[in-house]
Design a protein around this motif. Structure first.
Motif, short mmCIF file in Angstrom:
data_model
loop_
_atom_site.label_atom_id
_atom_site.label_comp_id
_atom_site.label_asym_id
_atom_site.label_seq_id
_atom_site.Cartn_x
_atom_site.Cartn_y
_atom_site.Cartn_z
N SER A 154 -9.55 -87.80 -109.89
CA SER A 154 -8.44 -87.60 -108.95
C SER A 154 -8.81 -86.58 -107.88
CB SER A 154 -7.20 -87.13 -109.69
OG SER A 154 -6.74 -88.15 -110.56
N LEU B 200 -5.88 -94.60 -113.00
CA LEU B 200 -5.89 -94.44 -111.55
C LEU B 200 -5.00 -95.47 -110.87
CD1 LEU B 200 -9.72 -93.85 -111.18
CD2 LEU B 200 -7.92 -92.11 -111.03
N THR C 69 -9.80 -88.15 -115.87
CA THR C 69 -8.90 -88.64 -114.82
C THR C 69 -8.68 -87.56 -113.77
OG1 THR C 69 -7.77 -90.10 -116.40
CG2 THR C 69 -6.62 -89.63 -114.33
N GLN D 9 -10.14 -95.48 -117.31
CA GLN D 9 -9.89 -94.69 -116.10
C GLN D 9 -9.27 -95.55 -115.00
OE1 GLN D 9 -9.85 -91.47 -115.88
NE2 GLN D 9 -10.56 -91.32 -117.99
N LYS E 238 -1.54 -94.02 -111.24
CA LYS E 238 -1.35 -92.77 -110.49
C LYS E 238 -1.30 -93.00 -108.98
CE LYS E 238 -3.13 -88.11 -109.95
NZ LYS E 238 -3.97 -87.06 -110.49
N TYR E 239 -2.17 -93.89 -108.48
CA TYR E 239 -2.27 -94.08 -107.03
C TYR E 239 -1.69 -95.40 -106.54
CZ TYR E 239 -5.28 -90.00 -107.14
OH TYR E 239 -5.76 -88.73 -107.31
#
Length: 190
Positions: free
Chosen positions: A184, A21, A180, A17, A24-25
């Motif tokens: 999120s 993450l 995820t 995870q 994604k971020y």
């Protein structure tokens, strides 16, 4: 800047995870295990000091871990935030991490705990043990003890972050993408 403490028992999927993450971020993933291995492998002063404790089977003192963490955070002050994985493990460490982030003009925004039933954890770790080569993932008794120690150590952290209204439990069972998505939603609500 978004700063998250990612928690969960062994086998909960923190590493997987954290990678998702991070992408994604656009966050920096700081794993204390990786940090220790890096310092020891490169024979830094902090690595030598940490190894001297580990070789005796002792826990590395908080001050050594915090110094490594501080150096890592300072390397990436321009980042959009951090995912802390494997730290903090005690209330004193949580307080030190808060102080460190405040000294950088930031804070810990959330402690996200992956919640997975023990039987699922045991199953996942035994499966991982078949391919990982890690002895601690191949023995059910050792696995159950690691899970027990996790709960004993982290219960106090759960309360610490609840008092700060920063604790978020997330169901850690399902597909990687489903988990995820659940995490999120927490991050997006911060």
């Amino acid at each position: 800047m978004i700063n998250i403490v990612l928690f969960g028992p062994p086998g909960a999927g923190k590493g997987t995870q954290a990678e998702n993450l991070k992408e994604k971020y656009d966050l920096k993933h700081i794993s204390t295990g990786d940090m220790f291995r890096h310092h020891i492998q490169n024979q830094t002063e902090l690595g030598k000091l940490a190894k001297s404790y580990m070789d005796k089977g002792e826990l590395v003192p908080d001050e050594v871990t915090i110094k490594m963490l501080k150096a890592k955070v300072e390397e990436h002050l321009d980042s959009k935030g951090f995912i802390f994985d494997g730290f903090p493990r005690t209330k004193a460490q949580a307080e030190s991490l808060s102080e460190l982030m405040q000294s950088k003009g930031s804070q810990i925004d959330a402690m996200i705990a992956l919640e997975v039933p023990d039987e699922v954890l045991v199953e996942r770790l035994l499966e991982r043990g078949k391919t990982s080569g890690r002895k601690d993932d191949s023995n059910e008794e050792v696995i159950r003890n690691r899970i027990k120690v996790y709960y004993e150590e982290t219960e106090v952290l759960k309360e610490f972050y609840k008092k700060e209204d920063k604790y978020y439990g997330v169901n850690g069972v399902g597909s990687i993408s489903e988990i995820t998505d659940r995490i999120s939603k927490v991050i997006d609500s911060l």
